[in-house]
Design a protein around this motif. Structure first.
Motif, PDB file in Angstrom:
ATOM      1  N   ARG A  14      54.191  28.963  -5.751  1.00 22.27           N
ATOM      2  CA  ARG A  14      55.650  28.986  -5.583  1.00 22.27           C
ATOM      3  C   ARG A  14      56.146  30.419  -5.697  1.00 22.27           C
ATOM      4  N   CYS A  48      55.012  22.069   1.048  1.00 26.17           N
ATOM      5  CA  CYS A  48      55.454  20.675   0.955  1.00 26.17           C
ATOM      6  C   CYS A  48      54.280  19.735   1.185  1.00 26.17           C
ATOM      7  N   PRO A  54      59.472  10.568  -0.267  1.00 22.75           N
ATOM      8  CA  PRO A  54      59.958  11.892  -0.678  1.00 22.75           C
ATOM      9  C   PRO A  54      61.081  11.804  -1.707  1.00 22.75           C
ATOM     10  N   CYS A  56      62.447  14.163  -3.280  1.00 24.20           N
ATOM     11  CA  CYS A  56      63.443  15.211  -3.057  1.00 24.20           C
ATOM     12  C   CYS A  56      64.594  14.662  -2.214  1.00 24.20           C
ATOM     13  N   CYS A 105      66.957  17.960  -5.836  1.00 19.83           N
ATOM     14  CA  CYS A 105      65.765  17.872  -4.975  1.00 19.83           C
ATOM     15  C   CYS A 105      64.530  18.508  -5.605  1.00 19.83           C
ATOM     16  N   GLU A 106      64.645  19.767  -6.046  1.00 19.85           N
ATOM     17  CA  GLU A 106      63.481  20.458  -6.583  1.00 19.85           C
ATOM     18  C   GLU A 106      63.031  19.846  -7.909  1.00 19.85           C
ATOM     19  N   CYS A 109      60.568  17.074  -7.118  1.00 15.77           N
ATOM     20  CA  CYS A 109      59.485  17.377  -6.183  1.00 15.77           C
ATOM     21  C   CYS A 109      58.151  16.866  -6.746  1.00 15.77           C
ATOM     22  N   GLU A 112      55.711  19.426  -8.073  1.00 19.06           N
ATOM     23  CA  GLU A 112      56.147  19.947  -9.373  1.00 19.06           C
ATOM     24  C   GLU A 112      55.601  19.053 -10.479  1.00 19.06           C
ATOM     25  N   THR A 118      57.431  23.482  -7.904  1.00 18.22           N
ATOM     26  CA  THR A 118      58.194  22.851  -6.837  1.00 18.22           C
ATOM     27  C   THR A 118      58.298  23.703  -5.576  1.00 18.22           C
ATOM     28  N   ILE A 121      63.107  24.534  -2.146  1.00 20.65           N
ATOM     29  CA  ILE A 121      63.883  23.842  -1.114  1.00 20.65           C
ATOM     30  C   ILE A 121      65.207  24.547  -0.836  1.00 20.65           C
TER      31      ILE A 121
END
Length: 477
Positions: A14, A48, A54, A56, A105-106, A109, A112, A118, A121
């Motif tokens: 990341r 991703c 998903p 996220c 969202c993150e 993830c 994560e 993560t 995003i």
């Protein structure tokens, strides 16, 4: 065989965009994060895992198709990535900058959760749409057919602007009424430039105006125009005023000069960034330069205040919050940025009283966390005999916002509100009990996130379109 463009989270770490050094960024109001280069955005998007479910996406209020536009970015198909992003989000470049991705969202993830860090995003979302603006992919709204129906929107914040965008694309005539001289609401006057530079907001306002949205600014409903006049002029009305009434401080001396509202303080600072004349700033009432600043509160507005004060040249900036760091409502990322820039946080503290007719200090009492309250959070309790004095030249109250009394201000007693003063409206559509009147965003939810206001505005616009289309069919028959 072509190389797999995704699933690189095991081999690629990341990496956020570079953050400007704190000793430099705390002296200006420019955004603190640099932009990704195209290759770096592709690399980070390639991390991703393309989940079958998903999280996220499901934890995004807009349910953005995040895995899809991450894959398109990783493959270098940026225009398609922008189109997918724009399909569900009216202002992706704004959400990419100010959404608390660490909580949405993150924060959900899958990679994560597996310990790989993560996907970034928000930063990729910002990159996609900034690229779209640079390349001319963001076009002026051009409805295929103009319609005669009109909708009036009260409030030019993110909820109202999002609704206007959806309605104009379908040819509806839209007029937005707002009390301020620039559209954008808190995006314009409440959020500092180091989080959201103002040209980003202004170009969206200009896009809507060029697309046929009419803005009536410096227009206060209940003073310059009545609510009933707006109802009479339109087929539907959306209330998107937000919440601007500040929760008050209690205790001896709480009315002293020098104790100011966060919204007034932030608005003055943002107006200066536009080059406006701001007497309250120039005379020092709302200017932290050379002063000791105490901010009371632990939300994102408090973080905006402390970081603004640092940039204005305060000699010291303290933030008092009655719970500990783990229980504060603001973004942990914002707290970290503030600490790097020189803000001091006094956790488990609360104001008891204030010294001076013009404030010179805050009498602070220390707290401890006791049993959980009705929300499940531990309630702060006073530690007797722990009082101390924190010197202050300006105290900024950032305790959150409450709704104004709209039924009274607008002389509309039939406008139903909750016991908290928010407008009663139907979930998803925003419909109120008043025919043709809808409400969206914070005036319904209470103080919330920009992304939720955008979601509400879009959903409400779709509901109005269905209603107008149904009425048109009946009229035709």
């Amino acid at each position: 065989m072509a190389k797999q463009p995704m699933l690189k989270f095991v081999e690629v770490e990341r990496a956020m965009p570079a953050k400007r050094d704190a000793s430099l960024r705390n002296k200006d109001f420019q955004e603190i994060y640099a932009e990704y280069a195209k290759a770096k955005a592709q690399e980070q998007a390639s991390r991703c895992s393309q989940c079958g479910v998903p999280y996220c996406q499901s934890h995004c209020p807009l349910h953005n198709n995040i895995p899809d536009w991450l894959r398109l970015t990783a493959e270098g198909r940026l225009k398609e990535a922008y189109e997918v992003s724009q399909a569900t989000n009216t202002f992706p470049e704004i959400c990419g900058r100010i959404c608390p991705q660490d909580r949405l969202c993150e924060g959900n993830c899958v990679i994560e959760m597996s310990g790989h860090g993560t996907v970034t995003i928000g930063s990729v979302e910002k990159f996609i749409t900034d690229t779209a603006w640079d390349e001319g992919w963001v076009e002026v709204i051009k409805p295929r057919v103009e319609r005669t129906e009109s909708v009036g929107i009260i409030g030019a914040g993110p909820g109202g602007l999002a609704a206007a965008d959806v309605l104009r694309r379908q040819g509806i005539q839209v007029t937005i009424y707002d009390r301020y001289d620039r559209a954008g609401g808190l995006l314009t006057y409440g959020i500092p430039g180091f989080k959201l530079e103002k040209p980003i907001v202004m170009r969206r306002n200009e896009q809507l105006a060029a697309g046929g949205v009419t803005f009536r600014l410096n227009c206060t409903v209940g003073e310059d125009i009545s609510f009933q006049e707006i109802r009479d002029a339109h087929d539907a009305v959306i209330i998107a005023t937000g919440v601007y009434k500040t929760r008050d401080l209690q205790g001896p001396g709480s009315g002293a000069k020098g104790i100011v509202r966060a919204i007034d303080y932030l608005t003055a600072s943002n107006r200066k960034s536009f080059g406006d004349a701001v007497p309250e700033f120039d005379n020092g009432d709302l200017n932290a330069e050379g002063k000791k600043i105490v901010v009371i509160g632990g939300g994102d507005t408090a973080m905006d205040c402390v970081r603004t004060a640092i940039r204005q040249g305060a000699t010291s900036v303290k933030c008092l919050y009655r719970r500990d760091r783990a229980n504060m409502p603001g973004s942990q990322r914002e707290v970290q940025n503030a600490e790097e820039e020189g803000v001091v946080f006094d956790w488990l503290t609360a104001p008891k009283a204030f010294k001076g007719d013009t404030v010179t200090g805050v009498i602070v009492e220390r707290m401890r966390l006791g049993l959980p309250d009705a929300t499940g959070r531990q309630s702060p309790e006073v530690i007797e005999g722990s009082d101390y004095v924190e010197d202050a030249d300006i105290v900024i109250k950032a305790l959150g916002f409450e709704p104004e009394d709209l039924p009274k201000l607008w002389d509309q007693p039939e406008l139903a509100v909750t016991r908290w003063g928010t407008v009663k409206a139907e979930f998803t559509t925003g419909a109120t009990d008043m025919p043709g009147v809808y409400a969206v965003g914070d005036i319904v939810r209470g103080a919330s996130l920009v992304v939720w206001a955008i979601r509400d505005g879009r959903d409400c616009a779709e509901a109005i379109l269905q209603q107008l289309n149904a009425a048109g069919v009946v009229a035709a028959e």
